[in-house]
Design a protein around this motif. Structure first.
Motif, mmCIF file in Angstrom:
data_model
loop_
_atom_site.group_PDB
_atom_site.id
_atom_site.type_symbol
_atom_site.label_atom_id
_atom_site.label_comp_id
_atom_site.label_asym_id
_atom_site.label_seq_id
_atom_site.Cartn_x
_atom_site.Cartn_y
_atom_site.Cartn_z
ATOM 1 N N VAL A 67 54.200 -58.676 -9.318
ATOM 2 C CA VAL A 67 53.144 -59.467 -9.967
ATOM 3 C C VAL A 67 52.794 -58.876 -11.334
ATOM 4 N N GLY A 68 52.732 -57.538 -11.410
ATOM 5 C CA GLY A 68 52.466 -56.906 -12.701
ATOM 6 C C GLY A 68 53.530 -57.244 -13.730
ATOM 7 N N ALA A 69 54.807 -57.240 -13.303
ATOM 8 C CA ALA A 69 55.893 -57.599 -14.216
ATOM 9 C C ALA A 69 55.801 -59.064 -14.630
ATOM 10 N N MET A 70 55.398 -59.920 -13.692
ATOM 11 C CA MET A 70 55.270 -61.341 -14.002
ATOM 12 C C MET A 70 54.198 -61.572 -15.069
ATOM 13 N N HIS A 71 53.037 -60.974 -14.894
ATOM 14 C CA HIS A 71 51.963 -61.168 -15.871
ATOM 15 C C HIS A 71 52.253 -60.438 -17.181
ATOM 16 N N GLY A 72 52.928 -59.286 -17.091
ATOM 17 C CA GLY A 72 53.332 -58.603 -18.318
ATOM 18 C C GLY A 72 54.331 -59.433 -19.107
ATOM 19 N N GLY A 73 55.289 -60.050 -18.399
ATOM 20 C CA GLY A 73 56.248 -60.927 -19.070
ATOM 21 C C GLY A 73 55.571 -62.135 -19.694
ATOM 22 N N PHE A 74 54.567 -62.676 -19.003
ATOM 23 C CA PHE A 74 53.839 -63.814 -19.560
ATOM 24 C C PHE A 74 53.063 -63.392 -20.804
ATOM 25 N N GLY A 75 52.498 -62.184 -20.793
ATOM 26 C CA GLY A 75 51.802 -61.685 -21.979
ATOM 27 C C GLY A 75 52.749 -61.514 -23.157
ATOM 28 N N ILE A 76 53.970 -61.035 -22.893
ATOM 29 C CA ILE A 76 54.974 -60.905 -23.956
ATOM 30 C C ILE A 76 55.332 -62.276 -24.519
ATOM 31 N N TYR A 77 55.490 -63.247 -23.615
ATOM 32 C CA TYR A 77 55.793 -64.615 -24.063
ATOM 33 C C TYR A 77 54.671 -65.159 -24.940
ATOM 34 N N ILE A 114 44.543 -53.549 0.349
ATOM 35 C CA ILE A 114 43.608 -54.671 0.203
ATOM 36 C C ILE A 114 42.821 -54.539 -1.100
ATOM 37 N N ALA A 115 42.364 -53.320 -1.389
ATOM 38 C CA ALA A 115 41.626 -53.102 -2.635
ATOM 39 C C ALA A 115 42.503 -53.406 -3.846
ATOM 40 N N SER A 116 43.754 -52.959 -3.814
ATOM 41 C CA SER A 116 44.673 -53.222 -4.927
ATOM 42 C C SER A 116 44.960 -54.713 -5.050
ATOM 43 N N ALA A 117 45.151 -55.378 -3.902
ATOM 44 C CA ALA A 117 45.405 -56.816 -3.929
ATOM 45 C C ALA A 117 44.218 -57.579 -4.481
ATOM 46 N N LEU A 118 43.016 -57.139 -4.138
ATOM 47 C CA LEU A 118 41.813 -57.805 -4.645
ATOM 48 C C LEU A 118 41.691 -57.623 -6.153
ATOM 49 N N VAL A 119 41.999 -56.435 -6.632
ATOM 50 C CA VAL A 119 41.910 -56.177 -8.077
ATOM 51 C C VAL A 119 42.915 -57.034 -8.838
ATOM 52 N N ILE A 120 44.160 -57.032 -8.392
ATOM 53 C CA ILE A 120 45.210 -57.729 -9.140
ATOM 54 C C ILE A 120 45.087 -59.240 -9.034
ATOM 55 N N SER A 121 44.389 -59.722 -8.001
ATOM 56 C CA SER A 121 44.252 -61.170 -7.825
ATOM 57 C C SER A 121 42.981 -61.724 -8.449
ATOM 58 N N THR A 122 42.039 -60.867 -8.840
ATOM 59 C CA THR A 122 40.785 -61.350 -9.427
ATOM 60 C C THR A 122 40.570 -60.910 -10.872
ATOM 61 N N TYR A 123 41.233 -59.845 -11.300
ATOM 62 C CA TYR A 123 41.038 -59.379 -12.668
ATOM 63 C C TYR A 123 41.670 -60.377 -13.640
ATOM 64 N N PRO A 124 40.943 -60.851 -14.665
ATOM 65 C CA PRO A 124 41.503 -61.839 -15.618
ATOM 66 C C PRO A 124 42.538 -61.196 -16.520
ATOM 67 N N ILE A 178 47.227 -66.264 -3.709
ATOM 68 C CA ILE A 178 46.204 -67.217 -4.146
ATOM 69 C C ILE A 178 45.681 -66.865 -5.530
ATOM 70 N N GLY A 179 45.289 -65.599 -5.747
ATOM 71 C CA GLY A 179 44.608 -65.235 -6.983
ATOM 72 C C GLY A 179 45.506 -64.936 -8.155
ATOM 73 N N ALA A 180 46.637 -64.255 -7.911
ATOM 74 C CA ALA A 180 47.477 -63.775 -9.014
ATOM 75 C C ALA A 180 48.646 -64.696 -9.328
ATOM 76 N N ILE A 181 48.967 -65.628 -8.435
ATOM 77 C CA ILE A 181 50.134 -66.486 -8.668
ATOM 78 C C ILE A 181 49.744 -67.962 -8.660
ATOM 79 N N ILE A 199 49.178 -70.645 -12.023
ATOM 80 C CA ILE A 199 50.161 -71.724 -12.140
ATOM 81 C C ILE A 199 49.481 -73.074 -12.341
ATOM 82 N N VAL A 200 48.327 -73.296 -11.711
ATOM 83 C CA VAL A 200 47.632 -74.577 -11.884
ATOM 84 C C VAL A 200 46.583 -74.519 -12.998
ATOM 85 N N ALA A 201 46.182 -73.315 -13.420
ATOM 86 C CA ALA A 201 45.147 -73.200 -14.460
ATOM 87 C C ALA A 201 45.744 -73.276 -15.858
#
Length: 645
Positions: free
Chosen positions: A92-102, A281-291, A493-496, A500-502
């Motif tokens: 997920v980190g690579a996915m969002h990092g790649g999107f930031g590069i794009y 769970i804590a890591s999943a919550l952070v990565i799925s809610t942090y903008p 739900i939060g990170a993917i 995709i719909v937003a």
């Protein structure tokens, strides 16, 4: 090349030094550099030019300069070593990092495209060749060959791309500094010695890159070039984050604070039950809610708006202009007695008109009664009037439309200075928005695009915020009940799913109805109506998830997996229905949104019904009735949004 080390430290008060001391410090003379010395300096310093765009390798390195990247790496490796799903954090980190590069690469491409459409582009560019002194001879050289210490010869019409300390000047030397925010008529004199604390544009013995020689001729020694000129510093200073960027930063900080509070509370609840908080769970919550990539998206959307305006021959100076023009509540043209104003369309959108006229205050008042808008004298404290109108409404902006050279000060005093392409280039250099011609009918086009940019970002942020708060509340309620949400479900739900719909919402075309909505809706995202809208959406989603879970679970441990799976389906489809509810156009007219919604719906089915996926996400297959209940429950957020409309 050790003898040129002094050229790497040129941060000196050149305007405060006598000419002889300046030449001595730069190892130059009134006769110019020698050919050999100039060639050696050129090899040492490199060519005098600006990079056309940000190098691609710097864009690719961007994620690796962020310390959070290495924190994510460390947590993921530790969790994988402990037997948890650390690989999904890296993915997920690579996915969002790649999107930031794009986004960064796309932003640079759009910026270059917009700059190519800039009006009077050739007049803003310095000439490719310059006249310099070398070994007491006058030579014509490419401007890229200029070096520190060169003696440059200037005449009327020249636009240097280097900073100069004057060493000789004619008595009639006049420099136009409007492109840097200065005055159109600035007299310069070589033998002046300015005070040490004099502002750069007030230095009468300096000529800055980006200015233009209006009259006279001069001779100056080069003290800065390339990225080190005052022009580049002014451009960086003149392109601040817009108001919407500031609001997004505040929202991000608020979200981070809420996230820390949720994790702390969950940890406390778990500790009371004798359970250690699951790091996964804590890591999943952070990565799925942090903008993530929020500010990049805002800049990207603003540049798209600039490009759309450029296609209609309206040119905005900076991306922040789109935000300011969307917030405008007052338009102030500097009118003549025979002006024809058309303001019915903008008045319906809560935008008021006021005018300034070059007449006495009594005549201005009488003229205002004739045309039906508040009118004041141009000569009776016009700048104070503008500041007064700016203070009438918080976060609102005032636009001033000017036509003559003397209007420059008023354009700069306003939030948005506007002129047309027929105006003099000095006025265009001072304006934030340039219209194709003197026609008020172009203003609604610009205001609509500014409001559309704000609206797109607002809807995307609303969807992301509702998703983040919903997940945080679900984790809290699960911890209070003694359950544990599967981490991969949170991440999906939060990170993917939510991005995709937003993200397709920011590519929707401008909706004409935005121009007729009240102006206060476009002043700030941080308003009570938005808080109510988000709260109701979160309440509807959380209530639907809880009802589905409780009706299926009913205190029976054997039904926990089915109840949890149905809640997961409800969460996933809630994102789909929420995006469809806040979209400005039908889902069938927005291909990216249609593809995103279809992909999320298909993945939800696969994650539940296909054994390999269900083993990873800890789901179990559902029957038709259970699917129907979960999906119908997910429509709650849709109906809430429809009722709010």
């Amino acid at each position: 090349m050790a003898k040129f080390d002094f050229l790497s430290d040129l941060n000196q008060p050149w305007h405060h030094l006598p000419i002889e001391q300046v030449l001595t410090a730069l190892a130059s003379s009134m006769e110019g550099l020698t050919y050999v010395n100039a060639r050696q300096r050129l090899r040492y310093l490199g060519a005098n030019k600006l990079p056309r765009s940000r190098p691609m390798f710097k864009i690719w390195l961007q994620p690796f300069l962020n310390p959070l990247t290495y924190l994510l790496f460390g947590v993921a490796i530790y969790l994988q070593w402990q037997g948890a799903e650390g690989w999904i954090l890296l993915l997920v980190g690579a996915m969002h990092g790649g999107f930031g590069i794009y986004l960064t690469a796309a932003t640079n491409a759009i910026k270059e495209q917009v700059l190519r459409d800039r009006p009077q582009r050739r007049q803003h560019e310095p000439s490719n060749s310059v006249m310099v002194l070398r070994d007491r001879e006058t030579l014509e050289l490419p401007s890229r060959d200029l070096v520190i210490g060169d003696i440059l010869l200037l005449q009327a019409g020249d636009r240097p791309n280097v900073d100069l300390r004057l060493v000789e000047s004619s008595a009639d030397l006049i420099v136009n500094q409007t492109n840097l925010g200065g005055e159109a008529i600035c007299q310069k004199q070589a033998d002046l010695i300015c005070d040490l604390k004099t502002a750069p544009l007030d230095c009468g013995n300096m000529i800055w890159a980006g200015t233009e020689i209006t009259a006279g001729n001069a001779k100056g020694v080069v003290i800065a070039r390339g990225l080190l000129t005052k022009e580049q510093a002014a451009l960086n200073k003149e392109q601040p984050f817009s108001a919407i960027h500031s609001e997004l930063r505040q929202l991000r900080q608020l979200g981070l604070g809420i996230l820390i509070l949720v994790i702390t509370t969950v940890n406390g609840l778990s500790w009371q039950r004798g359970i250690t908080l699951n790091l996964m769970i804590a890591s999943a919550l952070v990565i799925s809610t942090y903008p993530k990539n929020l500010l990049r998206l805002a800049t990207y959307v603003q540049l798209l708006g600039m490009r759309d305006l450029a296609k209609q021959r309206l040119w905005a100076r900076f991306p922040a202009v789109l935000d300011a023009i969307g917030r405008v509540t007052t338009i102030v043209p500097i009118v003549e007695s025979d002006v024809v104003l058309s303001f019915d369309e903008l008045s319906r959108g809560g935008i008021s008109w006021r005018a300034l006229i070059r007449a006495s205050e009594d005549d201005a008042q009488a003229f205002g009664q004739v045309i039906g808008i508040e009118t004041h004298s141009y000569f009776a404290g016009a700048q104070e009037r503008i500041r007064q109108w700016q203070g009438d409404r918080r976060r609102a902006s005032v636009a001033v439309i000017g036509y003559d050279l003397e209007d420059i000060s008023l354009l700069r005093a306003a939030d948005i200075g506007i002129c047309d392409r027929n105006c003099c280039k000095e006025l265009q250099d001072s304006a934030a928005l340039i219209l194709p011609k003197e026609d008020f009918h172009y203003l609604p086009i610009a205001i609509l695009e500014g409001r559309a940019v704000f609206d797109r970002l607002q809807r995307m942020v609303t969807l992301s915020t509702v998703s983040a708060l919903t997940l945080a509340i679900v984790v809290l309620m699960d911890a209070a009940a003694g359950f544990s949400v599967p981490p991969l479900q949170l991440i999906w739900i939060g990170a993917i799913a939510t991005p995709i719909v937003a993200i397709p919402l920011v590519r929707e075309p401008s909706h004409q109805q935005l121009l007729h909505q009240p102006a206060h809706r476009f002043q700030t995202m941080l308003r009570s109506s938005n808080y109510i809208r988000i709260s109701l959406a979160v309440f509807a989603t959380v209530t639907a998830v809880c009802l589905v879970f409780s009706l299926k679970y009913q205190g029976q441990a054997a039904l926990l997996s089915q109840a949890r799976t149905m809640a997961f389906v409800t969460l996933g489809f809630s994102q789909i229905f929420h995006a469809c509810a806040i979209a400005r156009q039908s889902i069938f007219q927005n291909l990216p949104l249609l593809l995103g919604v279809s992909a999320i719906a298909l993945c939800q089915v696969l994650f539940v019904q296909v054994p390999w996926f269900s083993d990873i996400l800890l789901t179990v297959p559902l029957n038709g009735v259970e699917w129907a209940i979960a999906i119908l429950s997910a429509t709650a957020v849709f109906w809430v949004q429809e009722l709010l409309k």
